[in-house]
Design a protein around this motif. Structure first.
Motif, PDB file in Angstrom:
ATOM      1  N   UNK A 126       2.088 -31.110  -0.467  1.00  0.00           N
ATOM      2  CA  UNK A 126       1.177 -32.184  -0.093  1.00  0.00           C
ATOM      3  C   UNK A 126      -0.002 -32.268  -1.066  1.00  0.00           C
ATOM      4  N   UNK A 127      -0.517 -31.092  -1.470  1.00  0.00           N
ATOM      5  CA  UNK A 127      -1.609 -31.067  -2.450  1.00  0.00           C
ATOM      6  C   UNK A 127      -1.107 -31.589  -3.793  1.00  0.00           C
ATOM      7  N   UNK A 128       0.087 -31.171  -4.165  1.00  0.00           N
ATOM      8  CA  UNK A 128       0.666 -31.637  -5.429  1.00  0.00           C
ATOM      9  C   UNK A 128       0.864 -33.150  -5.413  1.00  0.00           C
ATOM     10  N   UNK A 129       1.338 -33.663  -4.295  1.00  0.00           N
ATOM     11  CA  UNK A 129       1.551 -35.105  -4.188  1.00  0.00           C
ATOM     12  C   UNK A 129       0.240 -35.861  -4.350  1.00  0.00           C
ATOM     13  N   UNK A 130      -0.826 -35.346  -3.749  1.00  0.00           N
ATOM     14  CA  UNK A 130      -2.128 -35.995  -3.881  1.00  0.00           C
ATOM     15  C   UNK A 130      -2.628 -35.987  -5.316  1.00  0.00           C
ATOM     16  N   UNK A 131      -2.466 -34.838  -6.001  1.00  0.00           N
ATOM     17  CA  UNK A 131      -2.901 -34.746  -7.404  1.00  0.00           C
ATOM     18  C   UNK A 131      -2.108 -35.705  -8.278  1.00  0.00           C
ATOM     19  N   UNK A 132      -0.807 -35.791  -8.040  1.00  0.00           N
ATOM     20  CA  UNK A 132       0.021 -36.647  -8.874  1.00  0.00           C
ATOM     21  C   UNK A 132      -0.275 -38.128  -8.641  1.00  0.00           C
ATOM     22  N   UNK A 133      -0.643 -38.503  -7.421  1.00  0.00           N
ATOM     23  CA  UNK A 133      -0.982 -39.908  -7.179  1.00  0.00           C
ATOM     24  C   UNK A 133      -2.257 -40.270  -7.934  1.00  0.00           C
ATOM     25  N   UNK A 134      -3.209 -39.342  -7.968  1.00  0.00           N
ATOM     26  CA  UNK A 134      -4.434 -39.594  -8.732  1.00  0.00           C
ATOM     27  C   UNK A 134      -4.115 -39.725 -10.215  1.00  0.00           C
ATOM     28  N   UNK A 135      -3.243 -38.854 -10.718  1.00  0.00           N
ATOM     29  CA  UNK A 135      -2.862 -38.922 -12.130  1.00  0.00           C
ATOM     30  C   UNK A 135      -2.129 -40.221 -12.443  1.00  0.00           C
ATOM     31  N   UNK A 136      -1.315 -40.690 -11.521  1.00  0.00           N
ATOM     32  CA  UNK A 136      -0.607 -41.958 -11.728  1.00  0.00           C
ATOM     33  C   UNK A 136      -1.590 -43.116 -11.866  1.00  0.00           C
ATOM     34  N   UNK A 137      -2.637 -43.097 -11.037  1.00  0.00           N
ATOM     35  CA  UNK A 137      -3.646 -44.154 -11.121  1.00  0.00           C
ATOM     36  C   UNK A 137      -4.375 -44.080 -12.464  1.00  0.00           C
ATOM     37  N   UNK A 138      -4.703 -42.862 -12.887  1.00  0.00           N
ATOM     38  CA  UNK A 138      -5.415 -42.696 -14.160  1.00  0.00           C
ATOM     39  C   UNK A 138      -4.535 -43.140 -15.325  1.00  0.00           C
ATOM     40  N   UNK A 139      -3.243 -42.803 -15.275  1.00  0.00           N
ATOM     41  CA  UNK A 139      -2.332 -43.179 -16.353  1.00  0.00           C
ATOM     42  C   UNK A 139      -2.105 -44.683 -16.412  1.00  0.00           C
ATOM     43  N   UNK A 140      -2.364 -45.380 -15.331  1.00  0.00           N
ATOM     44  CA  UNK A 140      -2.206 -46.837 -15.330  1.00  0.00           C
ATOM     45  C   UNK A 140      -3.290 -47.523 -16.149  1.00  0.00           C
ATOM     46  N   UNK A 141      -4.365 -46.803 -16.442  1.00  0.00           N
ATOM     47  CA  UNK A 141      -5.471 -47.352 -17.233  1.00  0.00           C
ATOM     48  C   UNK A 141      -5.330 -46.856 -18.667  1.00  0.00           C
ATOM     49  N   UNK A 142      -5.359 -47.721 -19.673  1.00  0.00           N
ATOM     50  CA  UNK A 142      -5.293 -47.267 -21.065  1.00  0.00           C
ATOM     51  C   UNK A 142      -6.407 -46.258 -21.378  1.00  0.00           C
ATOM     52  N   UNK A 143      -6.083 -45.276 -22.221  1.00  0.00           N
ATOM     53  CA  UNK A 143      -7.018 -44.186 -22.498  1.00  0.00           C
ATOM     54  C   UNK A 143      -8.339 -44.695 -23.066  1.00  0.00           C
ATOM     55  N   UNK A 144      -8.265 -45.645 -23.998  1.00  0.00           N
ATOM     56  CA  UNK A 144      -9.494 -46.148 -24.601  1.00  0.00           C
ATOM     57  C   UNK A 144     -10.344 -46.891 -23.576  1.00  0.00           C
ATOM     58  N   UNK A 145      -9.701 -47.653 -22.701  1.00  0.00           N
ATOM     59  CA  UNK A 145     -10.450 -48.353 -21.659  1.00  0.00           C
ATOM     60  C   UNK A 145     -11.096 -47.362 -20.697  1.00  0.00           C
ATOM     61  N   UNK A 170      -6.548 -36.375 -20.191  1.00  0.00           N
ATOM     62  CA  UNK A 170      -6.183 -35.263 -19.312  1.00  0.00           C
ATOM     63  C   UNK A 170      -4.898 -35.551 -18.547  1.00  0.00           C
ATOM     64  N   UNK A 171      -4.765 -36.753 -17.984  1.00  0.00           N
ATOM     65  CA  UNK A 171      -3.617 -37.065 -17.129  1.00  0.00           C
ATOM     66  C   UNK A 171      -2.296 -36.939 -17.882  1.00  0.00           C
ATOM     67  N   UNK A 172      -2.277 -37.342 -19.141  1.00  0.00           N
ATOM     68  CA  UNK A 172      -1.036 -37.288 -19.937  1.00  0.00           C
ATOM     69  C   UNK A 172      -0.542 -35.845 -20.071  1.00  0.00           C
ATOM     70  N   UNK A 173      -1.435 -34.934 -20.430  1.00  0.00           N
ATOM     71  CA  UNK A 173      -1.036 -33.537 -20.595  1.00  0.00           C
ATOM     72  C   UNK A 173      -0.772 -32.872 -19.249  1.00  0.00           C
TER      73      UNK A 173
END
Length: 295
Positions: A126-145, A170-173
């Motif tokens: 459940x904790x992993x799922x929460x972390x990954x959802x946050x990372x998915x949101x971050x990855x949806x935004x271009x790094x430079x933006x 961070x999200x990519x790695x």
């Protein structure tokens, strides 16, 4: 048989002549010409970073109002800018700032990404799922933006630009480390370490962490090129290293105002920036190819 050939055969026997042949290592024979050129260019940049005075002994901040906008020539190889500063001296000394921004930002991204990825891979689902959802949101935004958003919060400047670019990657790695952590923690040698009585912390430090970050260290080589470009982009927008610092992005920001009458002010630093990113990317892809057994 001629006299010269007879003398040669007497002076250098066949076995000795065979030993005089230069042995070329196998890895060097397999090195592609483009990769060799990239390494040579990176080596030159290394000299510019460690000892810029060896390549350009002048002062990068020196100005001469009587020598403004001189085109590239014998006296000024890359021409001069609006203040009479020597462009060659400025780009050589600016290599240190531009490249160190990329290296520092990549180090931040890899360090934080590794910590987040390991934490996600070893946590409850459940904790992993929460972390990954946050990372998915971050990855949806271009790094430079994302870096621009962070700069808007913490402010501009060289240090803040490094932090913003690093956090943006961070999200990519983290996703890669998380996937590697899942693979490593179910491996036989990790199970054997647990059976032998090693604690959770020892297993993570000795087995999970070293094997989970191996792919990251290779991918980070390519990431450095992108981070250098992002740092120059922020400086170009006036959010990174400010002028008159001899940083390539800051030089581009100033040079765009004079592109019609002094195009070398923007073409030269832009060309060096492109060549640097291409060289780093070429080397990174070659390292990836070799580590995957495709050498």
């Amino acid at each position: 048989m001629t006299l010269s050939r007879t003398l040669t055969d007497v002076a250098i026997p066949g076995a000795a002549r065979a030993r005089t042949a230069v042995a070329i290592p196998g890895w060097l024979r397999r090195t592609r010409p483009a990769v060799a050129v990239a390494w040579a260019f990176i080596a030159l940049l290394g000299v510019a970073i460690l000892a810029p005075q060896a390549l350009a002994p002048g002062d990068p901040l020196a100005v001469d109002p009587t020598a403004t906008f001189i085109p590239p020539g014998a006296e000024h190889w890359f021409g001069t800018d609006e203040s009479g500063g020597d462009i060659y001296t400025r780009v050589v000394h600016g290599a240190r700032t531009s490249i160190l921004i990329g290296l520092a930002a990549t180090a931040i991204a890899v360090t934080l990404g590794t910590l987040v990825g390991i934490a996600a891979g070893l946590s409850h689902r459940y904790v992993e799922s929460g972390i990954m959802r946050v990372l998915d949101v971050v990855l949806a935004v271009p790094e430079l933006l994302l870096a621009l958003v962070i700069i808007g919060i913490i402010g501009g400047g060289t240090l803040n630009a490094v932090i913003a670019i690093g956090v943006g990657g961070v999200a990519y790695y983290a996703r890669i480390v998380r996937a590697q952590t899942h693979r490593v923690k179910s491996s036989l040698y990790v199970e054997a370490a647990r059976v032998l009585g090693q604690g959770r912390t020892a297993v993570i430090v000795r087995h999970v962490l070293p094997n989970a970050i191996k792919p990251i260290l290779v991918l980070a080589t390519i990431g450095v090129g992108g981070a250098i470009g992002a740092g120059a982009s922020l400086a170009f927008l006036g959010l990174g290293t400010p002028p008159p610092s001899p940083e390539w992005g800051a030089m581009l920001s100033v040079g765009r105002n004079f592109i019609s009458n002094a195009p070398w002010l923007i073409l030269i630093p832009a060309g060096l920036l492109v060549l640097t990113v291409l060289a780093i990317t070429t080397i990174g892809r070659d390292i990836t190819r070799r580590t995957e057994g495709r050498a």
